[in-house]
Design a protein around this motif. Structure first.
Motif, short mmCIF file in Angstrom:
data_model
loop_
_atom_site.label_atom_id
_atom_site.label_comp_id
_atom_site.label_asym_id
_atom_site.label_seq_id
_atom_site.Cartn_x
_atom_site.Cartn_y
_atom_site.Cartn_z
N GLY A 1 -4.81 -9.91 -3.24
CA GLY A 1 -4.14 -9.25 -2.13
C GLY A 1 -4.81 -7.96 -1.72
N GLY A 2 -4.23 -7.34 -0.73
CA GLY A 2 -4.74 -6.07 -0.22
C GLY A 2 -4.31 -5.91 1.23
N TYR A 3 -5.09 -5.17 1.97
CA TYR A 3 -4.76 -4.83 3.35
C TYR A 3 -5.82 -5.34 4.32
CZ TYR A 3 -1.18 -1.79 1.47
OH TYR A 3 -0.07 -1.32 0.82
N LEU A 4 -5.36 -5.69 5.52
CA LEU A 4 -6.22 -6.13 6.62
C LEU A 4 -5.74 -5.45 7.90
CD1 LEU A 4 -6.16 -9.96 5.94
CD2 LEU A 4 -8.20 -8.53 5.82
N ALA B 1 -12.12 -1.67 8.59
CA ALA B 1 -13.01 -2.24 9.62
C ALA B 1 -14.38 -2.57 9.04
CB ALA B 1 -13.15 -1.25 10.77
N MET B 2 -14.83 -1.76 8.10
CA MET B 2 -16.16 -1.96 7.52
C MET B 2 -16.17 -3.01 6.41
SD MET B 2 -17.42 2.01 7.32
CE MET B 2 -18.93 1.60 6.45
N ASN B 3 -15.06 -3.15 5.68
CA ASN B 3 -15.08 -3.95 4.45
C ASN B 3 -14.15 -5.16 4.44
OD1 ASN B 3 -16.91 -2.22 2.84
ND2 ASN B 3 -15.30 -0.72 3.20
N ALA B 4 -13.17 -5.20 5.31
CA ALA B 4 -12.18 -6.28 5.27
C ALA B 4 -12.37 -7.23 6.44
CB ALA B 4 -10.77 -5.70 5.27
N LYS B 5 -13.46 -7.95 6.45
CA LYS B 5 -13.69 -8.88 7.56
C LYS B 5 -12.69 -10.04 7.50
CE LYS B 5 -17.23 -6.55 8.88
NZ LYS B 5 -16.99 -5.43 9.71
N GLU B 6 -12.63 -10.71 6.37
CA GLU B 6 -11.69 -11.82 6.22
C GLU B 6 -10.91 -11.71 4.92
OE1 GLU B 6 -13.76 -15.52 6.68
OE2 GLU B 6 -14.73 -14.84 8.51
N ARG C 1 -6.58 0.59 -3.86
CA ARG C 1 -7.34 1.31 -4.88
C ARG C 1 -8.82 1.42 -4.49
NH1 ARG C 1 -4.79 1.03 -9.25
NH2 ARG C 1 -4.34 -1.17 -9.09
N ALA C 2 -9.39 0.36 -3.92
CA ALA C 2 -10.79 0.37 -3.51
C ALA C 2 -10.99 1.33 -2.33
CB ALA C 2 -11.25 -1.04 -3.14
N ILE C 3 -10.06 1.31 -1.38
CA ILE C 3 -10.15 2.22 -0.24
C ILE C 3 -10.06 3.66 -0.74
CG2 ILE C 3 -9.02 2.99 1.89
CD1 ILE C 3 -7.93 0.08 2.16
N ALA C 4 -9.10 3.92 -1.61
CA ALA C 4 -8.89 5.27 -2.14
C ALA C 4 -10.15 5.78 -2.83
CB ALA C 4 -7.71 5.28 -3.11
N ASP D 1 -1.70 -5.35 7.86
CA ASP D 1 -0.87 -6.30 7.15
C ASP D 1 -1.27 -6.23 5.69
OD1 ASP D 1 1.06 -8.20 6.69
OD2 ASP D 1 -0.17 -9.89 7.36
N SER D 2 -0.35 -6.60 4.82
CA SER D 2 -0.68 -6.60 3.39
C SER D 2 -0.37 -7.95 2.80
CB SER D 2 0.10 -5.51 2.66
OG SER D 2 1.48 -5.78 2.68
#
Length: 149
Positions: free
Chosen positions: A63-66, A18-23, A29-32, A56-57
């Motif tokens: 890539g990554g998660y949203l 919510a804080m980092n994945a706006k678009e 790895r970054a979340i971890a 979604d990934s």
């Protein structure tokens, strides 16, 4: 109510998204790293959240998660139930009351457990990921004050 580490990590991951994945998708790895979650465990949690339709990934270098829902529409209860299934009390509900005679304990405590379940659902359903993200921002600002010269 006991909450598993799996659920705690799921909530932390959702707050981070919510804080980092706006678009742009955010890599696990970054979340971890930011949330101090073991990467292998986080990947399992994110996979379960994906199966539940919460995230979604996207594959690939970018890539990554949203989050699939707006943070304001995603509650702690949603994540709890996605990762643990139905965890609210269902005491004495394995059989219909019409199918058997209620025990003394069921007659005495059935209403208590039903009220506890309703209170748990109300509290956890009212706390959104957006609210937690706001609290996380405030905590980070207190820990890392900006000094202007």
């Amino acid at each position: 109510m006991k909450v598993s580490q799996r659920v705690t990590y799921g909530i932390m991951a959702a707050v981070d998204l919510a804080m980092n994945a706006k678009e742009t998708p955010i890599q696990a790895r970054a979340i971890a790293r930011r949330q101090a979650i073991p990467i292998r465990f986080l990947e399992q949690v994110l996979n379960a959240m994906k199966k539940a339709g919460l995230v979604d990934s996207l594959r690939g270098a970018q890539g990554g998660y949203l989050l699939l829902k707006e943070p304001s529409a995603l509650s702690v209860a949603d994540i709890l139930e996605a990762l643990e299934g139905s965890v609210f009390h269902h005491a004495f509900q394995s059989q219909s009351a019409h199918e058997r005679r209620l025990t003394k304990q069921e007659l005495l405590l059935g209403d208590v457990w039903e009220r506890v379940e309703l209170a748990e659902r109300a509290v956890l359903g009212s706390i959104t990921i957006e609210q937690l993200a706001g609290r996380q921002r405030a905590i980070e600002e207190q820990r890392n004050p900006m000094y202007h010269i």
